[in-house]
Design an enzyme around this catalytic site. Structure first.
Site, PDB file in Angstrom:
ATOM      1  N   GLU A  71      66.743 -24.982   1.389  1.00 48.45           N
ATOM      2  CA  GLU A  71      66.693 -26.105   2.330  1.00 48.45           C
ATOM      3  C   GLU A  71      65.250 -26.147   2.800  1.00 48.45           C
ATOM      4  O   GLU A  71      64.783 -25.232   3.483  1.00 48.45           O
ATOM      5  CB  GLU A  71      67.651 -25.822   3.494  1.00 48.45           C
ATOM      6  CG  GLU A  71      67.771 -27.003   4.435  1.00 48.45           C
ATOM      7  CD  GLU A  71      68.090 -26.556   5.841  1.00 48.45           C
ATOM      8  OE1 GLU A  71      68.998 -25.740   6.040  1.00 48.45           O
ATOM      9  OE2 GLU A  71      67.391 -27.027   6.763  1.00 48.45           O
ATOM     10  N   CYS A 117      65.623 -28.375  11.754  1.00 48.91           N
ATOM     11  CA  CYS A 117      65.480 -29.038  10.454  1.00 48.91           C
ATOM     12  C   CYS A 117      66.073 -30.445  10.517  1.00 48.91           C
ATOM     13  O   CYS A 117      65.788 -31.262   9.653  1.00 48.91           O
ATOM     14  CB  CYS A 117      66.119 -28.222   9.337  1.00 48.91           C
ATOM     15  SG  CYS A 117      67.520 -27.249   9.854  1.00 48.91           S
TER      16      CYS A 117
END
Lengths: 483, 483
Positions: free
Chosen positions: A226, A263
């Site tokens: 990620e 994020c």
């Protein structure tokens, strides 16, 4: 601390040995290991939060909540494997009448083997030593070797001690879990033949380098990274007219949360041109406190990132100060604005993630310009729509579905529920795979299908026995059954 | 024929446009497209088989069967999408009482976008223009651009005409399907930003080069390659003693089937040392006819491959002739034998796939030696055990499960059933992913999860509506329901 290569080889060899035991363990056994780790984290929450706060400055309230999320996550995965669908058990009985005759065939998902997990800086519990990657790998029977993040080494070591002790007490095999640290150990881990998959949360450059390494091995392995996400938000004219101030307050809370180090931080906000939203947002942002950043490197990168945006032609500073070179004061929120036309002119310069409490307002003149600018946004974890009830946003939703893994309505992307439906992953660079790193289906990353043809029942996993002794959902001769 | 780059850009742009339509099409619509293609293939079987035979020399019986398999495969995928589980629909209702409150979250798998499919030489129908990769991609709503195999260009073009016409007649959008050919077109296809995934069946060097290309793109894409497989077979002493001659006959049939050009050809056969099995196999193989190979390149590579094995120390020729340089006569079966100890000494030289009607007997002195030699075998599509009822083969089965995607008992790996439980894929180099390229779950390769948070029902796929209008299996609040 750095882990010597010799140590690493011993660690991954132990993981390989442990993998035989964890693969053979029952779901109930593995569920009990996960629960033991969850209980141990909860029992040590005060000590762990204190260490974490001293290393990350994230504050005890947020960190205490994150421990609860982390132990909750471990318990969810215990539930997931106990339910049994995750094995994707399929039985096709023999059909001697078909041409050619069909054999008896039974398919199940098996653990892939030892997994390397790279911890994130920004979630010292939930995406770290005992976080989602570790929990989902352990759940399906994969030993885990964690690469500690240098931003919270003491916490990593203490967490690892607690995890190891809990696993041992619960009867898990030696070698099922280990912690290493140091950049070379991380690189060596990705190249180690004993490692069969990698979970990673971090930056685009760091993640891409490890992704390339994983793919260039003689035997490439899946790299579940990620890496980075801009998380575009679109506000319609109607929504803005109806509740502009409320939206500004919500956005200010979201992009400054955790000093903008999520994020899922909304980094791009598309608004209709010619409104007073920027002023509202400036007002809502001005009282947000400055905050210490996670690490020195992140703190140093923030003012550089701000300057990169500010230096672009056609960009205005809506609120905050671009010059933030005194790290001691912490990071202060900054809001920029520009036009969609300008984004179309310099997409690469303006559509770059800046880790920290900053966001970019993008004014669109009409729907076509909005669609064109959105088409330039790289793959993201989330995409958000703020619209009024009854507005036709189907084309916009379709476009966001193509660029993000989670599409939200009238909310803010920070905050990720851990449940069965969660998808925390999107097109590259948000993630490097078609999977989620949060939620029940994260386990599928660490499983490999194997089919058994005409096998005697004695060698088959109980999930594939005709009598369904585990009582789990299966597909039998094409028909899904609940068990 | 070669496809110019300009053409390719137009083709992939059309595929991108078509992807919007195919993604929005209902499962019933897409199922009707697949059925139309299946019907068209069956209606043209005589013409297609004639072209295929002239280009591949595989014979009309085998090729006619392969057309039936191919149309059956298209119909299976129509069934799979109609059943609806493949969408993996998950609904987690909001939970305002939890801390933090949980939003309404609904997850579904969506088509990944245009897919490039590289046809195989050895299955001109089932792994080619309208084969499993194409069928599974179209099934879930992905347009397909096929790279024709140079070994059967005329067949590829004629099949593509039939497929295109059937799709158009059935109402599928323009751009949903195209055929390109030539090496440069293939390379350009993998690098084309419009292409979102690749399906490939072919050699290790060719597949690895394209895998590397797919991963080195600015936006890497999944590369589902099936590259090469040795398909080890293990025969126990008891089985050999009981039915050695029968096993020899079965093996001779399997390794020579289709001139040994099956990806599941048993290339390594582990037998106890000191038996007369080699003599039985020589006897069973000697009358197998020579056969023309698929392409000139494959025909030329076969004698080279034979020599590579024959030249190794400790290798004996059990039957057949190593010197086969007159391609006009076709390929003749060759059986080699060696010891497990020799395999342990030179694993790289002896454990290499040789495409054609040849296999290597490996004599093991005891179980430890068998296990050690098996541990050197690279990832394979299949692993086979021949044992007597009641023998404890659990350790062997466990080892084979670790190195292969399908473990067979008392059968031969050639022949791959197309059903729900099939797994045609194994650890690298057998495949480059954790998925199958044959059977129902092959569709998952071309799907990407998206979660919708607090979305109005009007923008949601019907699979995610509360009332379940499609009547499909879903997971609701953690509980699997049949719909």
């Amino acid at each position: 601390m750095s882990t010597a290569t010799l140590d690493l080889t011993a660690i991954t060899a132990a993981a390989t040995e442990a993998a035989k035991v964890t693969a053979a363990a029952s779901d109930a056994e593995r569920a009990s290991w996960l629960t033991a780790v969850a209980d141990a984290l909860d029992a040590n929450v005060t000590e762990l939060v204190a260490i974490a706060d001293s290393e990350t400055s994230l504050g005890t309230v947020r960190l205490t909540g994150e421990v609860a999320r982390t132990s909750g996550q471990l318990r969810l995965f215990a539930k997931v494997i106990t339910e049994g669908s995750y094995l994707e058990a399929v039985i096709d009985h023999a059909d001697p009448t078909s041409a050619p005759p069909k054999p008896d065939l039974r398919r199940i998902l098996r653990p892939i083997g030892p997994v390397a997990v790279f911890s994130a800086s920004n979630f010292p519990f939930a995406f770290s030593v005992a976080g989602g990657d570790t929990a989902s790998a352990l759940a399906v029977g994969c030993p885990v070797v964690v690469k500690a993040h240098s931003g919270h080494i003491r916490l990593s070591e203490r967490t690892a001690e607690i995890v190891s002790e809990a696993l041992a007490k619960a009867g898990a095999p030696d070698g099922i879990f280990a912690l290493v640290s140091g950049r070379e150990a991380g690189t060596a881990l990705v190249q180690d033949p004993a490692i069969k998959a990698v979970g990673f949360t971090g930056s685009i450059p760091g993640g891409r380098a490890l992704f390339d390494l994983a793919n260039s091995r003689p035997e490439p392995i899946p790299f579940y990274g990620e890496l980075g996400s801009l998380n575009p938000v679109v506000i319609t004219a109607d929504a803005l007219a109806e509740r502009g101030q409320q939206l500004a307050a919500g956005l200010a809370g979201s992009f400054t949360m955790g000093a903008g180090q999520f994020c899922t931080k909304p980094g791009l906000v598309f608004i209709p041109a010619g409104t007073d939203f920027a002023a509202h947002l400036a007002e809502a942002s001005k009282d947000k406190p400055t905050a210490a950043m996670l690490t020195e490197r992140i703190a140093e990168a923030y003012p550089d990132g701000l300057r990169n945006v500010a230096d672009q032609p056609g960009v205005a500073v809506v609120s905050g100060t671009v010059q933030q070179d005194s790290l001691a004061d912490g990071a202060a929120p900054v809001v920029f604005s520009t036009s969609a036309a300008n984004v179309l002119e310099r997409p690469e310069e303006l559509l770059e993630e800046c880790f920290g409490p900053t966001t970019l307002l993008i004014e669109y003149a009409n729907q076509d310009e909005l669609a064109a600018a959105l088409a330039k946004v790289p793959g993201s974890l989330t995409g958000t729509v703020h619209a009024q009830p009854g507005e036709d946003v189907s084309a916009l939703v379709e476009q966001l579905s193509g660029l993000a893994g989670r599409v939200l309505f009238d909310g803010w992307p920070t905050g990720v529920a851990v449940n069965w439906a969660q998808q925390h992953g999107g097109p590259y660079p948000a993630t490097t795979s078609l999977f989620t790193s949060v939620g029940a289906t994260a386990v599928r990353r660490f499983q490999r299908p194997v089919a058994y043809q005409d096998a005697p029942e004695t060698v088959l996993h109980p999930a594939l026995h005709d009598s369904n002794p585990l009582g789990i959902p299966r597909r039998v001769d094409g028909v899904l059954t609940l068990g």
